[in-house]
Design an enzyme around this catalytic site. Sequence first.
Site: not given
Length: 254
Positions: A11, A130
Amino acid sequence: MLKKRIIICLDVKDGRTTKGVKFQNNIDIGDPVEMAAEYYRQGVDELVFYDIIASARGRGPILDLISRVAQQVFIPFCVGGGIGTIEDIRSTILAGAEKVSLNSQAVKNPGLITEGAKVFGSQSIVLGMDVRRDPTKPSGFGTTINGGRVDTGLDALEWAKRGVELGAGEIVLNSMDADGTKNGYDIELTRLISENVPVPVIASGGGGTPAHLADALTTGKADAALVASMVHNGTYTVGQIKDELNRNGVPVRL
């Protein structure tokens, strides 16, 4: 038997690798180029690079950083974050990525999945999801975008099926409830999606031990498991994860 893949997620925020829990309280943990090179040396099967703030800030992918990572690794490399047009997909692939992950932008413009698959092949288009538990949804799971900040109102199972129909060749399925907790993947969610789409599903969110991966890859029926915290903090190397999976009868590339 088809080998299961181990994928490491980087990330990235403002050019640095970052890690949080349930998308909150992110801390800087290093240089993504150096980390990618190290995980490649350790034998990871694939890398995923997410620019976690690109969509929220309304900007495209950081091509220079993608190119520098791609020069360090000779394995499939997927990039997500801020990819909203065919030109974004093209420039990301030209910078060295094999695949792009479409998440927020796919919800806002589903036609991008179809157009991307038509131009670059469905194997290059990954649907990033997500997902949060949501008892108001038919499947019990809802879909969020913009790093979990916006509820789309979409049922996760329906969106997964639609994404594949539109042309996605793979799904990265991230449990927002499990993300960064290292308490194990959401096996119910992973199995639900894996059993209902005809493309590979990558379990994401919650990996803390090799046993968690084994559970996702067997009971959860995932084709691959994505890890971050458990390798970033030095608890396990890729080799240690693969050795333990192999000992437990999970077929992996050694």
